[in-house]
Design a protein around this motif. Structure first.
Motif, PDB file in Angstrom:
ATOM      1  N   VAL A 376       3.283  -2.379  -6.116  1.00  0.00           N
ATOM      2  CA  VAL A 376       2.087  -1.514  -6.288  1.00  0.00           C
ATOM      3  C   VAL A 376       2.360  -0.532  -6.684  1.00  0.00           C
ATOM      4  N   PRO A 391      -4.729  -4.237  -4.494  1.00  0.00           N
ATOM      5  CA  PRO A 391      -5.648  -3.214  -3.837  1.00  0.00           C
ATOM      6  C   PRO A 391      -5.633  -3.057  -5.312  1.00  0.00           C
ATOM      7  N   TYR A 394      -2.257  -0.886  -8.796  1.00  0.00           N
ATOM      8  CA  TYR A 394      -1.018  -1.373  -8.885  1.00  0.00           C
ATOM      9  C   TYR A 394      -0.428  -1.004 -10.185  1.00  0.00           C
TER      10      TYR A 394
END
Lengths: 593, 375
Positions: A376, A391, A394
């Motif tokens: 990330v 996510p 990243y």
């Protein structure tokens, strides 16, 4: 201890391992005629049907050798499929030697090599056995060459045999006695026994299979599992002959099962060392690495009401196979289910099949995925095994790789090269292992392999190729999260991580399949494949034009009511995504890619 | 029950049409006499009431010999007092409505005639398996007029295999030219187990698709509106004041009494159904003087049943008060989410006092009912 021999048979699938094991049991008189059942050691129905061994079994045999001495032979069976190499190496921990079985009509295949590497890693004595020599297609000379060239073993040591007719079995047993060293160990030292396996038996409770390295194990002894710290009084110890038979003590080199009042199977971790609480060993035996799941999927009951039944079934299966992982997961599209991790695709199929067959469950399986390593930001690295957990932002993403070793007739090299290309593979090595046979090593992203690689390889080589693979680290890749949206609402069960180059085709495929399966509704339904906010494929299910019964006859409303009930029945098999109703069959069709 | 709507079923037909799955039977004329005497018995057991409307349907009531029709009406008149201006309809088919039959009906007090024309196109009549021609139909209408029927309704069917949009307009033009007071224009529905269904399944004929059917429906509504017929129900059109009061009673959720095989009744909130088979019906009445079983429904079903009839009416907003007093609920609260849902998609307009389906909502009535079912 001088008269104990611990050994396994290792082989490629279908090279005749179980038949040879049965024959060895015969020769040693372990099983009476009445008790005989072909492939004695494959216990589960599923194993016998698929002709593969999933759970390693073990059996203790009495053998009188030509030297006139009585020997105890512990034959530790091993699974033969690529997914279970972890179990193979676990079994091999208990051995001093192996029979390396090669089908004389097939020659060396991928798992022959892979299993032999596992044996050599542990410095085991290897006895090559060329099997099925009574078949017309047998070519022992060809196999001998391969044994020299590929395995680098002196082929003059190879025994010609047939598990089916019994040819060479006597020679094999003599070789086991002569060429496999007896176990070493100190019976006066503190107890050290390695947990090879543990399972739940409805009669005995948790049963632990262990190989004793030092010391002596007896019933009523207080045992300690050095890794987990659990302590229990041993209730029973015994050996499989192949039927369980209690013994009063067991010393170094022996492979025994033990039972105790163990309630939690987690206390008996495979690879742990058992010692005596009152006289503990200073050091545990070297642990072997835990099996890590490589393939993941969601499992959902088709009928939501079966969620608890699924949980119980998973709990039960897990007692006998701790190598799969499962955690609860919720999907708006599929309801309550579990995210599961498996050693490989076959492993996944087997668990799924056992759940459906042994527990009578109907399941939806989401498409298999792998675990990605997502950075990330520097210092924040996450392992993502569910596409929906990716996510939004990243730095970069890495995908797991495998190294595949493929054995194939050279005539199929063309189609294999196309497949390597299609699956983003990189060839590393090509070696002729006979006039018309090659060994090819290539690296592949695992996510390309989990979808349909094995099926495609089988088609490309008409089933003549064999393949084995091992983990080969991670590589950075251009991967995107692909969402399927229905009238703007993402369908969580249909989230995928795909390679950028393939996203378009992949998305278009799914979207057009969905279009065929979603019935027309009262409004247009847009089905989109999107990467972030970018739509890459779109189809529309046109709205129904009308849905009203023309004539309402007299005062008889029962026929209208029947129509309504029919519509209602149809709705029950629908899942609501936003305002759109999607039939369960649409999910099944898309997920069964 | 104050004033009643009465329905009498005559299940006999000369031949069965290929699309029909109603409780009607061909080749059972030998049952006519015992059937009519059962009908007389059943009516004789009813509670005496004042009838606002009478509807003799079928089947083919005009297929009945005049004397038997007289028997039926004798029983009816013995039991029911007629309200002033009562609407009295009888159904007739072109092939069976003889001059004698029409005059008898008129003499017996019938003041409204509903004629099953279905089409003025002989090719389509053949497809439908109708035992008459377009000319027969025109003749019958002329005879009905001369017999004194001042209130005539014609039934038409659209969406017949092989029917073009132009064919439909031609049918409507011919119908309107005959100046009936009322028109019922039904979309052909493919019913399970009918010969038509088999023909479609075997690929002998093809039903028009959804889009074509909708276009036909819309052009019908449009055409008849211009011709001075108001659409007051999904399939029904009338000159001002000529709406069928008997059918309105069904759609409004009013009570009614039905006699004969396959007939349904609705009294004090309970629905009853007589057996479809005339022989079963005759046996019931012979044994017990009456026939019919209660159709078991719970309160929720009763509301849906009401809605599925009531929402068929066009341009007649359903007042919440109307439904609330009938079922002792607060409909707009209990069914709030369903109402909001159908309004959101433009299928209904909601006011403080009630709601009404839009023309878009009307053609989705079957689907919309499922929204109310969810509650």
């Amino acid at each position: 201890m001088r008269n104990i021999r611990n050994f396994s048979i290792i082989a490629h699938v279908d090279h005749g391992k179980s038949t040879l094991a049965d024959r060895i049991l015969d020769v040693c008189g372990a099983v009476s005629e009445r008790e005989k059942q072909a492939q004695m050691l494959d216990q589960m129905d599923l194993e016998r049907e698929r002709g593969i061994t999933i759970k390693a079994q073990t059996v203790r045999l009495n053998y009188t050798a030509k030297d006139g001495n009585q020997y105890i032979l512990n034959l530790i069976d091993t699974p033969g499929h690529v997914d279970f190499s972890y179990e193979v190496s676990r079994s091999l921990k208990a051995c001093e030697g192996v029979l390396l079985l090669v089908d004389s009509t097939q020659g060396i295949e991928a798992q022959t090599l892979a299993n032999m590497h596992l044996a050599l890693e542990q410095n085991l004595a290897v006895i090559p056995v060329i099997n099925k020599i009574d078949l017309p297609a047998a070519d022992p000379e060809m196999v001998k060459h391969q044994i020299e060239d590929v395995l680098c073993i002196d082929s003059s040591e190879a025994i010609l045999a047939s598990g089916k007719s019994g040819i060479g079995v006597a020679d094999i047993l003599e070789a086991v006695v002569a060429r496999i060293p007896p176990p070493k160990g100190d019976k006066d030292a503190p107890l050290k026994a390695l947990v090879l396996d543990s399972w739940y038996d409805s009669y005995r409770g948790v049963v632990v299979l262990a190989r004793i390295f030092d010391g002596v194990m007896t019933p009523n002894m207080k045992a300690r599992f050095m890794g987990t710290g659990a302590e229990q009084i041993i209730a029973q110890i015994g050996v499989f002959t192949p039927f369980g038979k209690e013994v009063q003590s067991a010393g170094p080199g022996e492979v025994v099962f033990m039972t105790a009042a163990i309630k939690n199977i987690a206390d008996t971790k495979v690879g742990d060392t058992i010692t005596e609480s009152l006289k503990p060993a200073a050091e545990p035996l070297p642990d072997f690495k835990e099996a890590t799941p490589m393939v993941f999927c969601g499992l959902y009951p088709i009928e939501g009401a079966n969620y608890n039944a699924l949980r119980e079934a998973l709990d039960k299966l897990h007692l006998n196979d701790s190598s799969f992982h499962y955690i609860p997961e919720t999907s708006t599209a599929l309801g309550f289910g579990f995210r599961c991790g498996f050693l490989g695709l076959l492993h996944m199929e087997i668990i799924q099949e056992r759940l459906e067959r042994e527990f009578n469950l109907n399941l939806i399986t989401t498409s298999p995925t792998v675990s990605y390593r997502v950075t990330v930001k520097p210092g924040d690295v996450r392992i993502i095994d569910n596409p929906n957990s990716l996510p939004e932002q990243y730095d970069f993403i890495e995908e797991p790789l495998i190294k595949a070793t493929i054995f194939t007739p050279d005539e199929f090299l063309g189609p294999i090269y196309s497949l390597i290309e299609e699956k983003r593979g990189v060839q590393e090595k090509l070696e002729f292992i006979g006039p018309k046979r090659v060994m090819l090593v290539a690296r592949f992203p695992l996510n390309e392999v989990v979808l349909d690689f094995f099926d495609k390889l089988k088609t490309a080589t008409k089933g003549y190729a064999s393949v084995d693979y091992e983990e080969a680290g991670y590589q950075q890749a251009q991967l995107d999260k692909l969402d399927i949206l229905v009238n703007g609402d993402p369908v969580d069960a249909l989230g995928f991580i795909v390679h950028r180059e393939k996203a378009y085709t992949f998305g278009r495929d799914i979207v057009s399949k969905m279009r065929e399966l979603i019935p027309r509704q009262m409004f247009d339904v847009a089905i989109q494949a999107a990467i972030g906010s970018r739509v890459i494929a779109r189809e529309t299910v046109k709205a129904l034009r009308k849905n009203v019964t023309a004539k309402c006859y007299g005062g008889d409303i029962t026929r209208k009511r029947k129509l309504l009930e029919k519509q209602k029945e149809g709705k029950k098999r629908m899942k609501q995504i936003g305002s759109v109703e999607i039939p369960q069959t649409a999910f099944l069709a898309v997920l069964k890619r | 029950m104050t004033n009643a709507s009465v329905y009498i079923h005559i299940p006999f037909c000369r031949s069965k049409c290929v699309y029909c799955d109603f409780a009607s039977f061909a080749g059972m004329d030998h049952l006519m006499e015992p059937y009519i005497s059962s009908l007389v018995t059943e009516i004789g057991h009813a509670h005496p009431m004042t009838a606002d409307t009478l509807y003799i349907g079928g089947g083919t009531p005009s297929h009945l010999p005049a004397s038997l029709l007289e028997n039926v009406m004798g029983a009816f008149n013995n039991k029911f007092r007629l309200a002033d201006g009562a609407e009295m309809t009888i159904e007739a088919n072109p092939h069976s409505a003889s001059r004698e039959m029409l005059e008898t009906a008129k003499k017996l007090g019938m003041n409204r005639l509903s004629i099953g024309i279905q089409s003025f196109n002989d090719r389509l009549l053949k497809t439908l398996g109708r035992p008459h021609t377009a000319n027969d139909a025109v003749d019958t209408i002329a005879q009905a007029r001369s017999a004194g029927f001042a209130n005539i309704s014609l039934d038409l069917i659209f969406g017949v295999p092989g029917q073009s949009a132009a064919d439909l307009i031609a049918d409507l033009e011919k119908a309107v030219a005959l100046s009936p007071e009322h028109l019922s224009v039904y979309q052909l529905t493919l019913e399970e187990g009918t010969p038509l269904e088999e023909m479609v399944e075997k690929g002998k004929v093809m039903m028009p698709d959804d889009d074509e059917q909708l276009a036909m429906y819309e052009s019908t509504v449009d055409f008849l509106k211009k011709a001075g017929y108001r659409q007051y129900e999904i399939s029904n059109f009338a000159k001002p004041g000529k709406e069928c009061r008997h059918n309105l009673a069904y759609w409004m959720g009013d009570e009614f009494a039905g006699f004969g095989s396959g007939a349904h009744s609705f009294t004090e909130g309970v629905r009853y159904a007589n057996p479809d088979d005339p022989e079963d019906y005759i046996r019931d009445v012979t044994v017990g003087g009456e026939s019919g079983v209660e159709i078991l429904t719970d309160d929720k079903d009763k509301i849906i049943d009401f809605l599925l009839m009531r929402l068929r009416l066009v341009d007649k907003a359903l007042k919440f008060e109307e439904i609330n007093s009938k079922f002792e609920i607060i409909f707009e609260e209990v069914y709030n989410s369903a109402l909001k849902n159908i309004e959101k998609h433009g299928f209904a307009t909601i006011s403080n006092s009630g709601f009404q389906l839009t023309s878009k909502g009307l053609v989705f009535l079957d689907s919309l009912l499922l929204e109310f079912e969810k509650v």
